[in-house]
Design a protein around this motif. Sequence first.
Motif, short mmCIF file in Angstrom:
data_model
loop_
_atom_site.label_atom_id
_atom_site.label_comp_id
_atom_site.label_asym_id
_atom_site.label_seq_id
_atom_site.Cartn_x
_atom_site.Cartn_y
_atom_site.Cartn_z
N ALA A 85 5.76 -0.39 -6.34
CA ALA A 85 4.93 -0.16 -4.87
C ALA A 85 3.48 -0.89 -5.41
O ALA A 85 3.22 -1.64 -4.30
CB ALA A 85 5.37 0.89 -4.67
N ALA A 86 3.69 -0.29 -6.12
CA ALA A 86 2.09 -0.68 -6.13
C ALA A 86 1.42 -2.46 -6.59
O ALA A 86 0.71 -2.84 -5.80
CB ALA A 86 0.76 0.13 -7.61
N ILE A 87 2.55 -2.77 -7.40
CA ILE A 87 1.74 -4.08 -7.10
C ILE A 87 2.43 -5.26 -6.01
O ILE A 87 2.15 -6.00 -5.91
CB ILE A 87 3.01 -5.12 -8.69
CG1 ILE A 87 2.05 -6.64 -8.61
CG2 ILE A 87 4.24 -4.83 -8.61
CD1 ILE A 87 1.15 -6.81 -9.60
N ALA A 88 4.01 -4.67 -5.41
CA ALA A 88 3.96 -5.07 -4.44
C ALA A 88 2.83 -5.50 -3.39
O ALA A 88 2.27 -6.03 -2.27
CB ALA A 88 5.40 -4.67 -3.98
N ALA A 89 2.29 -3.70 -2.77
CA ALA A 89 1.52 -3.87 -1.97
C ALA A 89 0.16 -4.46 -2.40
O ALA A 89 -0.44 -5.51 -1.08
CB ALA A 89 1.73 -2.18 -2.20
N LEU A 90 0.03 -4.62 -2.85
CA LEU A 90 -1.66 -5.77 -4.15
C LEU A 90 -1.46 -7.25 -3.74
O LEU A 90 -2.11 -7.49 -3.34
CB LEU A 90 -2.04 -4.91 -5.21
CG LEU A 90 -2.93 -6.09 -5.62
CD1 LEU A 90 -4.48 -5.99 -4.81
CD2 LEU A 90 -2.92 -6.53 -7.20
N THR A 91 0.24 -7.94 -4.06
CA THR A 91 0.08 -8.63 -4.40
C THR A 91 0.16 -9.54 -2.64
O THR A 91 -0.10 -10.47 -2.30
CB THR A 91 1.37 -9.49 -5.20
OG1 THR A 91 2.70 -8.67 -4.58
CG2 THR A 91 0.62 -9.23 -6.42
N SER A 92 1.15 -9.42 -2.68
CA SER A 92 1.50 -8.92 -0.57
C SER A 92 0.33 -8.99 0.20
O SER A 92 0.42 -9.86 0.94
CB SER A 92 2.83 -8.31 -0.42
OG SER A 92 4.51 -8.52 -0.83
N PHE A 93 -0.39 -8.15 0.04
CA PHE A 93 -1.71 -7.51 0.84
C PHE A 93 -2.21 -8.95 0.55
O PHE A 93 -2.68 -9.82 1.13
CB PHE A 93 -1.91 -6.81 0.58
CG PHE A 93 -3.20 -6.60 1.95
CD1 PHE A 93 -3.48 -6.36 3.36
CD2 PHE A 93 -4.82 -7.08 1.76
CE1 PHE A 93 -4.04 -5.74 4.04
CE2 PHE A 93 -5.60 -7.37 2.48
CZ PHE A 93 -5.23 -5.81 3.77
N CYS A 94 -2.78 -9.56 -0.72
CA CYS A 94 -3.30 -10.57 -0.52
C CYS A 94 -2.92 -12.13 -0.56
O CYS A 94 -3.58 -12.86 0.24
CB CYS A 94 -3.85 -10.27 -2.18
SG CYS A 94 -4.53 -9.42 -3.08
N MET A 95 -1.57 -11.73 -0.36
CA MET A 95 -1.41 -13.47 0.15
C MET A 95 -1.64 -13.93 1.32
O MET A 95 -1.67 -14.93 1.76
CB MET A 95 0.43 -13.22 -0.31
CG MET A 95 1.54 -14.25 0.20
SD MET A 95 0.68 -15.75 -1.01
CE MET A 95 1.11 -16.08 -2.47
N GLY A 96 -1.29 -12.02 1.89
CA GLY A 96 -0.93 -12.52 3.78
C GLY A 96 -2.72 -12.72 3.68
O GLY A 96 -3.08 -13.52 5.10
N LEU A 97 -3.75 -12.51 3.69
CA LEU A 97 -5.01 -11.93 3.67
C LEU A 97 -6.45 -13.52 3.24
O LEU A 97 -6.24 -13.80 3.89
CB LEU A 97 -5.44 -11.26 2.70
CG LEU A 97 -7.04 -11.27 3.34
CD1 LEU A 97 -8.06 -10.78 5.04
CD2 LEU A 97 -8.13 -9.54 2.12
N LEU A 98 -5.59 -14.25 1.95
CA LEU A 98 -6.12 -14.88 1.39
C LEU A 98 -5.42 -16.46 1.81
O LEU A 98 -6.03 -17.30 2.17
CB LEU A 98 -6.30 -15.13 -0.04
CG LEU A 98 -7.26 -13.99 -0.18
CD1 LEU A 98 -7.22 -13.35 -1.79
CD2 LEU A 98 -8.69 -13.33 0.27
N ALA A 99 -4.32 -16.61 1.62
CA ALA A 99 -2.83 -17.37 1.46
C ALA A 99 -2.72 -18.20 3.27
O ALA A 99 -2.70 -18.96 3.10
CB ALA A 99 -2.37 -17.30 0.71
N ASN A 100 -2.56 -16.73 3.99
CA ASN A 100 -2.12 -16.50 5.31
C ASN A 100 -0.93 -17.16 5.16
O ASN A 100 -0.11 -18.30 5.72
CB ASN A 100 -3.13 -17.50 6.04
CG ASN A 100 -2.86 -17.17 7.88
OD1 ASN A 100 -2.29 -16.23 8.15
ND2 ASN A 100 -3.10 -18.44 8.44
N MET A 101 0.30 -16.65 4.62
CA MET A 101 1.63 -17.22 4.82
C MET A 101 2.93 -16.00 4.95
O MET A 101 2.07 -14.99 4.16
CB MET A 101 2.04 -17.84 2.79
CG MET A 101 1.09 -19.42 3.02
SD MET A 101 1.78 -20.20 4.08
CE MET A 101 3.73 -20.56 3.20
#
Length: 622
Positions: A108-124
């Motif tokens: 849950a922790a790694i999914a939360a971190l990477t998914s949020f970063c993908m949205g915030l930084l890559a806008n995907m």
Amino acid sequence: MGWVEKTNTAVAKSVVGRHFRLEFSGSKRERKGSRFLTEVRAGLATFFAMAYIISVNASIVSNTGGTCICENAPEAMDPYCTNTTSPAYAAYTICTQEINRDLVTGTAAIAALTSFCMGLLANMPIALAPGMGLNAYFTYQVVGFHGQGIVSYRLALTAVFVEGLIFVALSILGLRQWLARAIPSSLKIASGAGIGLYLALIGLTYSAGIGAITGSSTDPLELAGCDPSLRDANGICTSGKMRNPTMWLGIFCGGIFTSFLMMYRVKGAIIAGILLVSIISWPRDSSVTAFPHNPLGDSSFEFFKKVVTFHPIEHVLGAQDWNISGANAGQFAVALITFLYVDILDCTGTLYSMARFCGAIDEDTGDFEGSAVAYMIDAMGITIGSLFGCPPVTAFIESGAGISEGGMTGITACVTGLCFFISIFFAPIFASIPSWATGCTLILVGAMMARACTDINWRYIGDSVPAFLTLAVMPFTYSIAYGLITGIVTYIILNVGAWLIAKASGGRIMPHDYEHKDYWTYKVRGGLLPGWVKRIFQGKRDFWREWDFDAEELTSRDSYAMAKKKGDGDRASGISISGGVGAMPVLDTVITGDRTWEPGHPHYSVNEDGMGEMGYGNSFRR
């Protein structure tokens, strides 16, 4: 104007809207049709579609035994604690249960971190988590059940850590992006359809689906759907096939019901189906309960009743074994090379396919906006995830559920990441979503992704056979990487062979329908290195700024068989006029399968500015 429209408009006009390029935000590259509340709903759909990974990944990876040690005496003849009668089996099982709980939190922790970063930084709108298939490969082919494989659990995590760093370097240098663009068009389209079939297979099986099919000792697959008490040790039904009530609950409430809602364009259809099946399955005293009266069901129900709890990662946090010298050197090298060749195709192919599914791919460049950042986040997720004890992290194919709900921007992934963060504390709830609640969702998403098959070039065998093998091998081998490897190797053999025969015969022996072949070149637009590296070598101080793409990167006519006009040609439309009024327009882009642009072709000519023009003969087609 209702509250929905007011909310969407207010967010679009805000800093949030401009960052994520919502429609009406005023951004030059706003994404048409994107709405804030639609993105939120899409993020929830993605989360509910992939929430099963919290429990499923933990269940699969804990089969390695993690950091547990089997303390059987040598005379017990059971060094891996696989015999239920051995003295150390009970203690080892308790230890693996702790590993399972650690991995619930870690997943849950790694999914939360990477998914949020993908949205915030890559806008995907693409969520990330430890990949299904990758975790099975990690568990059963590398580490092995209870550590019986070629590499220990700790050493495998070290290999995953280093692999992630290598991926970061490859992403910075643009090699992963180049690979995604260089793969032939038919194979890229087929990979998306193959992932759809792969999703459907996951949705039909037991671990994350409705349990309608299973493996067999005599046939590759076999009809299942029986009560768990009627399955043998290999999961094969001995009787009562297609009589499991949970399977029918998933089919009608999770599949048919959701399909009807989608037919009538009901918003939140996928979420509604998952919630309906889950709520029906939570009461204990029913034939479809997710908590049967057995030791496993009792343990799951006790965990479910906690509702809000946090389980710290105790056993697998930072569990890498950095002793990679001596006897461990060979094992480490095997693990690293294995993960590299599997993940570079699996992770890259999945991310590219999801970008294509959400419509972000530029068909001209074969790339998508923010690709470098997206690939770097994916790579860093692999390294950080290994610190949490998890196998390689990748773009999750269940992101298609949110994209199907209308997700177009990074807000979708951010919402999914926030849901995973909340699930760290509500793990008992989210880990209790039964597999039959999400199985039909995966099948429906697979059906939508399989529509890409219509875009494959079926007219030429050199394109269609590799594409078919790609989409067929992915589900049949339970591996995206193996599907891509099969397609690429077949494509090279067929098309290089045809090229050699054509050269040897002086062009007299050509394959049938060769004029319909999709054009391909390794000289993809933009070249091998990313733009910012080129700008550094060009001495530009503001190398991080994007320059005019055509002026900077469209420098090789061979890359696209395009002529860059020095005169007053219409760059926007790609059409220039030569020969005066009434002359036939000359297209600067190559028509798929058209070879008239090649020097030496009967219809090839050179215009006044020294650039080749495409003539129009029998080979011209639309």
